[in-house]
Design an enzyme around this catalytic site. Structure first.
Site, PDB file in Angstrom:
ATOM      1  N   ASP A   1      -7.281  -4.238  -3.908  1.00 41.34           N
ATOM      2  CA  ASP A   1      -6.887  -2.890  -3.479  1.00 41.34           C
ATOM      3  C   ASP A   1      -5.680  -2.375  -4.270  1.00 41.34           C
ATOM      4  O   ASP A   1      -5.483  -1.174  -4.429  1.00 41.34           O
ATOM      5  CB  ASP A   1      -6.505  -2.859  -1.993  1.00 41.34           C
ATOM      6  CG  ASP A   1      -7.269  -3.834  -1.127  1.00 41.34           C
ATOM      7  OD1 ASP A   1      -7.687  -4.894  -1.641  1.00 41.34           O
ATOM      8  OD2 ASP A   1      -7.443  -3.563   0.065  1.00 41.34           O
TER       9      ASP A   1
ATOM     10  N   ASP B   1       0.804  -1.225   0.000  1.00 39.60           N
ATOM     11  CA  ASP B   1       0.000   0.000   0.000  1.00 39.60           C
ATOM     12  C   ASP B   1       0.837   1.276   0.000  1.00 39.60           C
ATOM     13  O   ASP B   1       0.345   2.326   0.432  1.00 39.60           O
ATOM     14  CB  ASP B   1      -0.961  -0.006   1.198  1.00 39.60           C
ATOM     15  CG  ASP B   1      -2.211  -0.839   0.926  1.00 39.60           C
ATOM     16  OD1 ASP B   1      -2.593  -0.983  -0.250  1.00 39.60           O
ATOM     17  OD2 ASP B   1      -2.803  -1.341   1.897  1.00 39.60           O
TER      18      ASP B   1
HETATM   19  N1  GLY Z   1      -6.896  -1.516   1.653  1.00 39.37           N
HETATM   20  C1  GLY Z   1      -7.564  -2.123   2.746  1.00 39.37           C
HETATM   21  C2  GLY Z   1      -8.995  -1.766   2.838  1.00 39.37           C
HETATM   22  O1  GLY Z   1      -9.617  -1.348   1.890  1.00 39.37           O
HETATM   23  O2  GLY Z   1      -9.532  -1.903   3.912  1.00 39.37           O
END
Ligand code: GLY
Length: 375
Positions: A155, A98
Site C-alpha cells: 500500500d 498512510d
Molecule cells: N491500505 C489498507 C487497505 O488497502 O485496506
C-alpha cells in the site's frame, strides 16, 4: 465496442456522478464517511477515528468535483474536513504509514487547486512525518507502529507520491531519495517475477533482507491480494511519473499485465485474492477501480500506439463495475458496492467502501479529460 458508444457511457455515467455527489455533498458536508449502513453514512470517522487511513478520500472526491464543476459547496466541505484532520497531527502515536492517503487528497489537493499556504504547510508536515519513518540501513519506510520495525506493505506505493510532491515543492531532493529507496526495496522484496505481489514483507531492519512474507489482507502467504496488486500497479506508475526511472515503468507494466490477465477471467471484476480457492467467491470492486486508475495513468505515460491495451482494460473494468455494482439512487449514500476490506473476516465484505467511490470518480474524470492529479 464502438468509440461513440463508450463516450456515451462515459457522459451518462459522469452525469449520474454529478447528480449523486451534489446530493451527497449537501447531506454529508464536513463529516468523514467510510462505510454506509443500510445506505446511510451514520458513522463520522472524524468522531470515531480521526487517524483512520481512509479519511482523505471524501475530501479527495470533493476536490475532484470542485475542479470539474467549480461549485463552491464542494470546496467548502473539503476545507472543513481538512481542518478537522488537524486533530490527527496532535496525536503522534495514532499516525502511521498512510499519511499520504490522508493529506494528499485533503491539504495537498487544496494547495494544488487554490494555492493555500496553510494547506501547503499541512502537506509538508505530513511529508516530514512520512520521511521520518525511513530506515536508512534497510532503505525502507516502515509500516505501522510498535513492534513492526522491519515491516513494509505494498500500500505504501500510494503514499510515497507525498514525498515526490514535497521534493518538487521545496526543491530539496531528500524526500524523493527516500521515496525511491523505498520503491526499490518494495520492488525487490514484495513484487514477484510474474507481476504478482506480497501484501507484507518483514525485513531485517539492519539490512533490509527479507525474513518473511505473510499474506496480510490476502488469502495466505504466497497468494495475491487484488487490492495490493492495484496499489502496486498504480503506485509504480506514479513513481515513474515523478522520477522517469524506467524500472518503475517496467514494474507497473508487469503488474498491469498480471492484473489484466486475472481480472479478464472473472468478467472484469476482481476477486479479493487472485490466488485463493474457487469457493467461496469473494469480490472486491475497490481493487478494480483503483487498478483502472493505474491503467489509465500507465496509458498516459506511454506512446499512443501502446495506450489502447491499458485504456480498454480500464474501461472494461469500470463498465463491469457500473453494470454489476453501482448504486445511482440519490436517496442512498455511496456509489460502488462490492468492496471488501480483507479476504478473511466478515466485517466490510462486499459493501460500499469510500475509496471505491473515490477511484471510480477519478477514473471517470480521467476518461473525460477533466482530471487533475491529486497523487
Ligand atoms: N491500505 C489498507 C487497505 O488497502 O485496506
Amino acid at each position: 465496442m464502438a468509440k461513440d458508444e463508450i463516450q456515451q457511457w462515459i457522459n451518462s455515467t459522469w452525469d449520474k456522478i454529478e447528480r449523486k455527489m451534489s446530493v451527497q455533498c449537501d447531506r454529508i458536508g464536513e463529516r468523514i464517511p467510510y462505510v454506509p449502513e443500510d445506505g446511510v453514512y451514520r458513522e463520522d470517522m472524524g468522531e470515531s477515528d480521526i487517524f483512520w487511513w481512509t479519511n482523505g478520500f471524501w475530501p479527495g472526491m470533493l476536490w475532484h468535483m470542485y475542479q470539474a464543476t467549480k461549485e463552491d459547496k464542494y470546496k467548502a466541505a473539503a476545507e472543513g474536513v481538512e481542518r478537522r484532520l488537524d486533530a490527527a497531527f496532535d496525536g503522534f502515536n495514532g499516525l502511521h504509514h498512510d499519511v499520504g492517503f490522508m493529506w494528499l487528497h485533503s491539504a495537498v489537493a487544496n494547495y494544488r487547486l487554490t494555492g493555500s499556504e496553510r494547506s501547503k504547510t499541512r502537506g509538508m508536515h505530513a511529508a516530514n512525518l512520512l520521511a521520518g519513518r525511513y530506515n536508512p540501513r534497510g532503505k525502507f519506510i516502515r509500516a505501522w507502529n510498535e513492534d513492526c520495525t522491519g515491516w513494509i506493505i505494498i500500500d505504501s506505493m500510494m503514499n510515497i507520491p507525498l514525498l515526490y510532491w514535497a521534493s518538487e515543492e521545496t526543491n530539496d531532493p531528500r524526500f524523493s531519495y527516500i521515496a525511491m529507496d523505498h520503491a526499490d526495496t518494495v520492488l525487490r522484496q514484495a513484487v514477484r517475477e510474474d507481476g504478482s505481489c506480497n501484501h507484507i514483507a518483514i525485513l531485517d531492519p539492519e539490512n533490509g533482507e527479507l525474513i518473511e512474507a505473510p499474506g496480510g489482507q490476502g488469502f495466505a502467504s504466497g497468494s495475491s491480494w487484488s487490492r495490493g496488486q492495484s496499489w502496486a500497479l498504480y503506485g509504480f506508475a506514479l513513481s515513474y511519473r515523478y522520477t522517469k526511472d524506467e524500472r518503475y515503468l517496467h514494474a507497473a507494466k508487469l503488474i498491469a499485465h498480471y492484473f489484466m490477465a486475472n481480472v479478464s477471467t472473472t468478467g472484469f471484476v476482481p476477486l479479493v485474492d487472485f490466488r485463493s480457492p474457487k469457493e467461496p467467491v469473494k469480490w472486491d470492486t475497490t481493487a478494480g477501480v483503483c487498478a483502472a486508475c493505474g491503467l489509465l495513468e500507465l496509458a498516459d505515460a506511454l506512446p499512443e500506439y501502446e495506450q489502447e491495451l491499458y485504456r480498454n482494460a480500464a474501461i472494461n473494468i469500470l463498465r463491469a463495475t457500473d453494470e454489476r455494482f453501482c448504486n445511482w439512487n440519490v436517496t442512498e449514500d455511496s456509489i460502488v458496492n462490492g468492496g471488501t476490506a480483507a479476504y478473511h473476516g466478515q466485517r466490510h465484505a462486499e459493501v460500499p467502501i469510500i475509496y471505491g467511490d473515490y477511484f471510480f470518480i477519478e477514473a471517470l474524470l480521467r476518461l473525460n479529460n477533466k482530471h487533475v492529479l491529486l497523487w
